[in-house]
Design a protein around this motif. Structure first.
Motif, PDB file in Angstrom:
ATOM      1  N   LYS A   4       0.781  -1.097   0.114  1.00 30.39           N
ATOM      2  CA  LYS A   4      -0.010   0.070   0.027  1.00 30.39           C
ATOM      3  C   LYS A   4       0.931   1.024   0.071  1.00 30.39           C
ATOM      4  CE  LYS A   4      -3.776  -2.347   2.644  1.00 30.39           C
ATOM      5  NZ  LYS A   4      -4.628  -2.263   3.796  1.00 30.39           N
ATOM      6  N   ASP A  30      -2.314   6.599   3.596  1.00 37.66           N
ATOM      7  CA  ASP A  30      -2.808   7.622   3.212  1.00 37.66           C
ATOM      8  C   ASP A  30      -1.914   8.826   3.257  1.00 37.66           C
ATOM      9  OD1 ASP A  30      -4.912   6.294   2.446  1.00 37.66           O
ATOM     10  OD2 ASP A  30      -6.199   7.279   3.853  1.00 37.66           O
ATOM     11  N   ALA A  33       1.027   8.378   0.918  1.00 40.41           N
ATOM     12  CA  ALA A  33       0.854   8.781  -0.238  1.00 40.41           C
ATOM     13  C   ALA A  33       0.708  10.226  -0.587  1.00 40.41           C
ATOM     14  CB  ALA A  33      -0.626   8.240  -1.004  1.00 40.41           C
ATOM     15  N   SER A 118      -2.174  19.002  -9.638  1.00 42.73           N
ATOM     16  CA  SER A 118      -2.712  18.454  -8.724  1.00 42.73           C
ATOM     17  C   SER A 118      -4.074  18.538  -8.235  1.00 42.73           C
ATOM     18  CB  SER A 118      -2.010  18.784  -7.274  1.00 42.73           C
ATOM     19  OG  SER A 118      -2.137  18.098  -6.245  1.00 42.73           O
ATOM     20  N   ARG A 121      -8.896  17.718  -4.078  1.00 39.67           N
ATOM     21  CA  ARG A 121      -9.641  16.736  -3.107  1.00 39.67           C
ATOM     22  C   ARG A 121      -8.510  15.989  -2.420  1.00 39.67           C
ATOM     23  NH1 ARG A 121     -14.595  14.329  -6.156  1.00 39.67           N
ATOM     24  NH2 ARG A 121     -13.680  12.412  -4.866  1.00 39.67           N
ATOM     25  N   ASP A 123      -8.819  12.939  -1.187  1.00 38.65           N
ATOM     26  CA  ASP A 123      -9.054  11.463  -1.693  1.00 38.65           C
ATOM     27  C   ASP A 123      -8.382  11.528  -3.010  1.00 38.65           C
ATOM     28  OD1 ASP A 123     -11.051  13.021  -2.775  1.00 38.65           O
ATOM     29  OD2 ASP A 123     -12.392  11.499  -3.112  1.00 38.65           O
ATOM     30  N   LEU A 124      -8.356  12.286  -4.036  1.00 35.01           N
ATOM     31  CA  LEU A 124      -7.869  12.250  -5.303  1.00 35.01           C
ATOM     32  C   LEU A 124      -6.264  12.493  -5.341  1.00 35.01           C
ATOM     33  CD1 LEU A 124     -10.527  14.458  -7.609  1.00 35.01           C
ATOM     34  CD2 LEU A 124     -10.305  11.575  -7.186  1.00 35.01           C
ATOM     35  N   ILE A 126      -4.325  11.158  -2.976  1.00 38.35           N
ATOM     36  CA  ILE A 126      -4.120   9.906  -2.142  1.00 38.35           C
ATOM     37  C   ILE A 126      -4.089   9.127  -3.414  1.00 38.35           C
ATOM     38  CG2 ILE A 126      -4.574   8.005  -0.719  1.00 38.35           C
ATOM     39  CD1 ILE A 126      -6.013   9.980   1.166  1.00 38.35           C
ATOM     40  N   GLU A 127      -4.949   9.065  -4.130  1.00 37.66           N
ATOM     41  CA  GLU A 127      -4.900   8.411  -5.587  1.00 37.66           C
ATOM     42  C   GLU A 127      -3.781   8.422  -6.185  1.00 37.66           C
ATOM     43  OE1 GLU A 127      -8.514   7.908  -7.849  1.00 37.66           O
ATOM     44  OE2 GLU A 127      -9.506   7.625  -6.190  1.00 37.66           O
ATOM     45  N   ASP A 128      -3.500   9.787  -6.413  1.00 38.53           N
ATOM     46  CA  ASP A 128      -2.288  10.434  -7.270  1.00 38.53           C
ATOM     47  C   ASP A 128      -1.029   9.833  -6.694  1.00 38.53           C
ATOM     48  OD1 ASP A 128      -3.938  11.022  -9.335  1.00 38.53           O
ATOM     49  OD2 ASP A 128      -3.456  13.048  -9.272  1.00 38.53           O
ATOM     50  N   LEU A 130      -0.181   7.528  -4.983  1.00 36.24           N
ATOM     51  CA  LEU A 130       0.505   6.215  -5.025  1.00 36.24           C
ATOM     52  C   LEU A 130       0.981   5.953  -6.332  1.00 36.24           C
ATOM     53  CD1 LEU A 130      -3.185   4.278  -3.965  1.00 36.24           C
ATOM     54  CD2 LEU A 130      -1.028   4.561  -2.504  1.00 36.24           C
ATOM     55  N   LYS A 131       0.786   6.837  -7.260  1.00 40.69           N
ATOM     56  CA  LYS A 131       1.702   6.698  -8.413  1.00 40.69           C
ATOM     57  C   LYS A 131       2.988   7.180  -8.522  1.00 40.69           C
ATOM     58  CE  LYS A 131      -2.749   7.828 -10.587  1.00 40.69           C
ATOM     59  NZ  LYS A 131      -3.593   8.878 -11.551  1.00 40.69           N
TER      60      LYS A 131
END
Length: 548
Positions: A4, A30, A33, A118, A121, A123-124, A126-128, A130-131
């Protein structure tokens, strides 16, 4: 492997390899990230900033501050608050677009970090995030990745000292500009081992500059530290324990608690503050509480007072004291009360009122003291006596035993090493690693205490200055002095200091309790071949090897 996150920047990383689900430090996936995203955003900011620097233009000081504090916020045990990282990322994005507009049209390829936008939000984000982690490109050469991360972690250490100096109104433009240069270099596709190694040595020199700046602003503001006895016992009455490194926060807290009946105790790396004349003059600075940062959960458990965390070293607060711990500056933990700075000042009235309500200790303890205050000014004032003692054989060897402390097994090595040093040797110590042995009575040698507390981790500058002065006196190289460096590391300030020592070509350093997971075998071999860095083994054996 269910990965994760991927983090291996500190010494306690899981299994000596990497934290991949949650950090041993308490960082969740989180936050990891969001930190990875922030470094990515700051790299994009650095690309445009470096373009302007190369054109001879200056970077807006507000953007410089965001760069330094943003990097610092990702250092181990500094900030665990997702909302704060949302703010840092949002600001980094805005400043990136500002610099992009100033740069204008760019010839050639623009790296993806500079073009990245960037989201707004968390949550978004956090998603990015991870990349964009350390292992985002699994095909990257292991040695390139190792040296790239070494550079970034070194920057995190430099950022801590740059932040502390800025808190007292001092900055170094060359150092601040190096953040942009270094992060921009990490975006290049043609990175080489030699180029990255050179950048790491350059970082060591930049860290030396910022440590010298911090020494100058500390001594210029508070005077040169002088030998001072510090009580390590409790006094009756309400109190606040202040931890971290920021002397400006301590000064403001001391001023605001004068006449309130609230006692102030230092904790962790704040203990050297007692040696500064302009801080020790406050009668409400009554002593030092506890030891190094990793013991805070048990030391603060059900504490009848309040705690203020000023820079790094915060751990997850236990329920028994989470209502009475406060953060300030870059420090953050979700749900913990935070004290902001407004127009250069901080209002500590809430924590003072809270401390009074808690009541504090009901009686005095029998007083016990330890000695601090042996910075370069005090120690070198005895240079003549020290040199004579070396020449006469009264002092046979000097040991610098210090660095970052931690909870991982094996750190008793440093206690054993110090305890076994012969009576005709001197121990210099600094940073929170001193808590492994600073309450032991080592006696005296040649009229001096055998244990000399040089100060905080940034006071490695003092230790360097002492070593250089002795080398000049004996007309030899620092490496030819009867001096051995036995260093413990935990986080990235220790990385920056190590790079400083290596950039000065200081050799034969013993480093422990384990070697960094981010240093690849080939990079380690280069460090061994070039600088003869050695891992700590057994205290008695290592001491015997040094003394023969």
């Amino acid at each position: 492997m269910d990965m994760k996150m991927f983090c291996y920047q500190c010494e306690q990383t899981l299994g000596g390899k990497a934290c991949t689900k949650a950090g041993v430090c308490g960082k969740d996936a989180d936050v990891a990230a969001l930190q990875d995203l922030l470094i990515h955003n700051l790299k994009g900011l650095a690309f445009y900033g470096q373009k302007l620097i190369e054109r001879g233009e200056k970077i807006n000081p507000t953007i410089q501050t965001l760069m330094v504090d943003g990097v610092f916020s990702t250092l181990t045990n500094v900030n665990f608050d997702p909302e704060r990282f949302f703010t840092y990322n949002t600001k980094a994005e805005a400043y990136k677009q500002e610099l992009r507009a100033l740069v204008g049209n760019i010839e050639g390829e623009v790296p993806s970090a500079a073009l990245y936008q960037s989201p707004n939000r968390v949550d978004l984000m956090i998603e990015d995030g991870l990349k964009f982690g350390i292992m985002a490109d699994p095909s990257m050469n292991e040695d390139i990745r190792s040296l790239r991360e070494l550079l970034i972690y070194g920057l995190k250490g430099v950022s801590a000292y740059a932040h502390q100096a800025a808190a007292l109104g001092k900055t170094n433009e060359e150092v601040n500009n190096f953040f942009f240069k270094a992060l921009n270099e990490t975006l290049k596709d043609d990175l080489t081992v030699d180029a990255l190694f050179g950048l790491n040595m350059e970082l060591g020199q930049e860290n030396l500059k910022v440590m010298e700046l911090l020494d100058s602003v500390h001594t210029g503001t508070y005077g040169h530290p002088v030998p001072t006895k510090v009580a390590v016992t409790k006094k009756k009455g309400p109190f606040i324990v202040i931890s971290g490194h920021d002397l400006k926060d301590l000064q403001m807290l001391l001023e605001q608690t004068q006449g309130t009946g609230v006692n102030i105790y230092t904790h962790g790396e704040m203990i050297p503050a007692h040696g500064y004349p302009e801080l020790k003059k406050y009668s409400n600075l009554v002593g030092n509480y506890g030891g190094a940062w990793q013991d805070q959960q048990k030391e603060f458990d059900n504490l009848p007072g309040c705690v203020l965390m000023t820079t790094n070293c915060i751990q997850k607060p236990r329920p028994s004291y989470e209502d009475r711990i406060y953060t300030t500056s870059v420090v953050g933990w979700p749900g913990i009360k935070h004290i902001e700075q407004v127009d250069g000042n901080k209002d500590f009235s809430a924590i003072i009122k809270h401390a009074i309500e808690l009541g504090g200790y009901t009686e005095d303890e029998e007083e016990k003291n330890i000695l601090v205050g042996f910075g370069h000014n005090t120690t070198l004032s005895h240079a003549g006596a020290i040199i004579e003692a070396v020449k006469s054989g009264a002092i046979k060897h000097f040991f610098l035993i210090g660095g970052c402390d931690g909870a991982k097994p094996g750190r008793n090595y440093f206690t054993e090493f110090a305890e076994n040093t012969p009576q005709d040797t001197v121990i210099l110590t600094l940073a929170c690693g001193k808590y492994r042995f600073n309450k032991i009575d080592f006696g005296t040698v040649a009229g001096l205490p055998r244990l000399l507390d040089v100060g905080q981790c940034n006071d490695a500058f003092s230790a360097i200055k002492i070593a250089v002065a002795l080398a000049e006196a004996f007309e030899c190289d620092v490496n030819d002095l009867p001096l051995s460096l036995v260093l413990s590391w935990y986080e990235q300030k220790a990385v920056a200091i190590l790079l400083t020592l290596l950039s000065l070509n200081i050799k034969n350093i013993l480093l422990g309790p384990s070697l960094p997971a981010f240093v690849s075998p080939n990079v380690l071999q280069v460090l061994v071949d070039k600088f003869n860095i050695r891992p700590t083994t057994n205290a008695e054996a290592d001491l015997q090897s040094i003394l023969g």
